[in-house]
Design an enzyme around this catalytic site. Structure first.
Site, PDB file in Angstrom:
ATOM      1  NE  ARG A  39      -2.082  -4.357  -0.784  1.00  0.00           N
ATOM      2  CZ  ARG A  39      -1.623  -3.611   0.327  1.00  0.00           C
ATOM      3  NH1 ARG A  39      -0.588  -4.109   0.970  1.00  0.00           N
ATOM      4  NH2 ARG A  39      -2.304  -2.634   0.767  1.00  0.00           N
TER       5      ARG A  39
ATOM      6  NE  ARG B 282      -4.962  -5.531   5.738  1.00  0.00           N
ATOM      7  CZ  ARG B 282      -4.327  -5.559   4.709  1.00  0.00           C
ATOM      8  NH1 ARG B 282      -4.913  -5.743   3.665  1.00  0.00           N
ATOM      9  NH2 ARG B 282      -2.734  -5.081   4.645  1.00  0.00           N
TER      10      ARG B 282
ATOM     11  CB  THR C 266       2.913   1.263   6.150  1.00  0.00           C
ATOM     12  OG1 THR C 266       1.728   0.874   6.489  1.00  0.00           O
ATOM     13  CG2 THR C 266       3.824   1.059   7.215  1.00  0.00           C
TER      14      THR C 266
ATOM     15  CG  ASP D 276      -1.688   0.067   8.167  1.00  0.00           C
ATOM     16  OD1 ASP D 276      -2.554   0.952   8.042  1.00  0.00           O
ATOM     17  OD2 ASP D 276      -1.642  -1.149   7.646  1.00  0.00           O
TER      18      ASP D 276
ATOM     19  CG  ASP E 150       1.705  -2.449  10.504  1.00  0.00           C
ATOM     20  OD1 ASP E 150       2.548  -1.399   9.776  1.00  0.00           O
ATOM     21  OD2 ASP E 150       0.805  -2.948  10.257  1.00  0.00           O
TER      22      ASP E 150
ATOM     23  CG  ASP F 194       3.172  -6.239   7.383  1.00  0.00           C
ATOM     24  OD1 ASP F 194       2.762  -5.745   6.484  1.00  0.00           O
ATOM     25  OD2 ASP F 194       2.445  -6.804   8.147  1.00  0.00           O
TER      26      ASP F 194
ATOM     27  CG  ASP G  88       7.819  19.725  -9.295  1.00  0.00           C
ATOM     28  OD1 ASP G  88       7.656  20.353  -8.230  1.00  0.00           O
ATOM     29  OD2 ASP G  88       7.136  19.835 -10.206  1.00  0.00           O
TER      30      ASP G  88
ATOM     31  N   GLY H 141       0.684  -1.103  -0.033  1.00  0.00           N
ATOM     32  CA  GLY H 141      -0.049  -0.003  -0.122  1.00  0.00           C
ATOM     33  C   GLY H 141       0.881   1.233   0.039  1.00  0.00           C
TER      34      GLY H 141
HETATM   35  O1  F6P Z   1      -1.413  -1.473   4.906  1.00  0.00           O
HETATM   36  C1  F6P Z   1      -1.864  -0.131   4.549  1.00  0.00           C
HETATM   37  C2  F6P Z   1      -3.270  -0.178   4.162  1.00  0.00           C
HETATM   38  O2  F6P Z   1      -3.694   1.063   3.913  1.00  0.00           O
HETATM   39  C3  F6P Z   1      -4.147  -0.754   5.373  1.00  0.00           C
HETATM   40  O3  F6P Z   1      -4.509  -0.059   6.318  1.00  0.00           O
HETATM   41  C4  F6P Z   1      -5.325  -1.218   4.742  1.00  0.00           C
HETATM   42  O4  F6P Z   1      -6.029  -2.222   5.350  1.00  0.00           O
HETATM   43  C5  F6P Z   1      -4.862  -1.899   3.338  1.00  0.00           C
HETATM   44  O5  F6P Z   1      -3.632  -1.160   3.205  1.00  0.00           O
HETATM   45  C6  F6P Z   1      -5.737  -1.812   2.187  1.00  0.00           C
HETATM   46  O6  F6P Z   1      -5.213  -2.232   1.018  1.00  0.00           O
HETATM   47  P1  F6P Z   1      -5.556  -1.999  -0.572  1.00  0.00           P
HETATM   48  O7  F6P Z   1      -5.380  -0.508  -0.893  1.00  0.00           O
HETATM   49  O8  F6P Z   1      -4.746  -3.037  -1.169  1.00  0.00           O
HETATM   50  O9  F6P Z   1      -7.056  -2.251  -0.497  1.00  0.00           O
END
Ligand code: F6P
Length: 319
Positions: free
Chosen positions: A72, A171, A125, A127, A129, A103, A59, A11
């Site tokens: 992904r 998540r 990220t 998140d 995390d 991660d 820029d 992401g």
């Molecule tokens: O890992 C970052 C994140 O934004 C999470 O918070 C979320 O659950 C996920 O990615 C959403 O992923 P996608 O954009 O692939 O739906």
């Protein structure tokens, strides 16, 4: 090391662009060539690789998203996919790789390291995390996006004397919900690390109402419950006039905050230094405002810990 690569994966997060810029500029400063790998590990496998110059990253410091695009990539979880990636890196003469992501991206970098290929993980990220750093690139911007939305929702919640459920991303991690709830004065914050008890939530809201509260804001991290489902349960359990806002992917975009740009610049540049020093297989991070780096295998074995003091504080302040 004379040629390195950089990719963004998983992401996207605001601040990935300043991180790429830092990698490119720092490497060129040290006479190292840099190759951009477009589309994360998917682009690595297919060989979507182009040389980057100083001007390639002009820029972009203020732009959200990632100029290298991202993906992904399930194929990169397999040894065959990883092998294809290594072949591409070798074919382009790239001797080390900087991976900016969360991660899943770190797991890819760990696999490359275990195949003997020097990689550095840079935590990107929203998140927050990633183990081995107190803060990740993009978290501050996403948090401010949530706060901006929450403040606006608060206006209409007050006018209509309504209860609002705001679903935020996260998540597995509740950092975004927790920090946003604390900074935005939410009455209740639901995070995946804790789960929730509906009776306790309604009891808190009722007590607030009895004390004269006219509206309430509940922040729900997506990992704990779908915001619409939660609002339905709440409506069934109470008579509160309830509305839902699912913030969704707006949390992932936008111009990075100054804090994220500075963080990205520091971490991106440090990643390059490590490769130049011949230290592959590391994950960079920030602790007590100082740069740190850990063995990437070890970093992934650690667990990101939610700040329990903040959880306690949020409960004390939201009565
Ligand atoms: O890992 C970052 C994140 O934004 C999470 O918070 C979320 O659950 C996920 O990615 C959403 O992923 P996608 O954009 O692939 O739906």
């Amino acid at each position: 090391m004379k040629k390195i690569g950089v990719l963004t994966s998983g992401g996207d997060s605001p601040g990935m662009n300043p991180a790429i810029r830092a990698v490119v500029r720092k490497a060129i400063f040290h006479n190292v060539e840099v190759y951009g790998i477009y589309g994360g590990y998917t682009g690595l496998i297919s060989g979507n690789i182009k040389k980057l110059e100083l001007g390639s990253v002009g820029d972009i410091i203020h732009r959200g998203g990632t100029m290298l695009h991202t993906a992904r990539c399930p194929e990169f979880k397999t040894p065959e996919g990883q092998q294809k990636g290594i072949e591409q890196l070798k074919a382009h003469g790239i001797e080390g790789l900087v991976v900016i992501g969360g991660d899943g991206s770190y797991r890819g970098a760990r696999a490359l390291t275990q195949h003997g290929y020097p990689c550095i993980g840079v935590p990107g990220t929203i998140d927050n995390d990633i183990p081995g750093t107190e803060v990740t690139i993009g978290f501050d911007t996403a948090l401010n996006t949530v706060i901006d939305a929450l403040d606006k929702i608060r206006d209409t919640a007050t006018s209509h004397e309504r209860t609002f459920v705001i679903e935020v991303m996260g998540r597995d991690a509740g950092d975004l919900a927790l920090y946003a709830g604390l900074a935005g004065g939410a009455e209740t914050i639901l995070i995946p690390e804790e789960g929730y008890d509906m009776a306790e939530v309604t009891d808190r809201l009722r007590k607030g109402q009895e004390r004269g509260k006219k509206h309430s804001i509940i922040i729900v991290a997506e990992g704990v419950c779908n915001g619409n489902d939660f609002a339905k349960q709440l409506k069934e359990a109470t008579n509160f006039d309830t509305r839902v806002s699912v913030l969704g992917h707006i949390q992932r975009g936008g111009s990075p905050t100054a804090a994220d740009r500075v963080l990205a610049s520091r971490l991106g540049a440090r990643a390059v230094e490590l490769l130049i020093e011949g230290k592959g297989g590391r994950a960079v991070g920030i602790e007590k405002n100082s740069l740190v780096d850990y063995d990437i295998v070890e970093a992934l074995e650690r667990k990101h810990k939610l700040d329990l003091d903040l959880v306690k504080l949020s409960k004390e302040l939201s009565i």
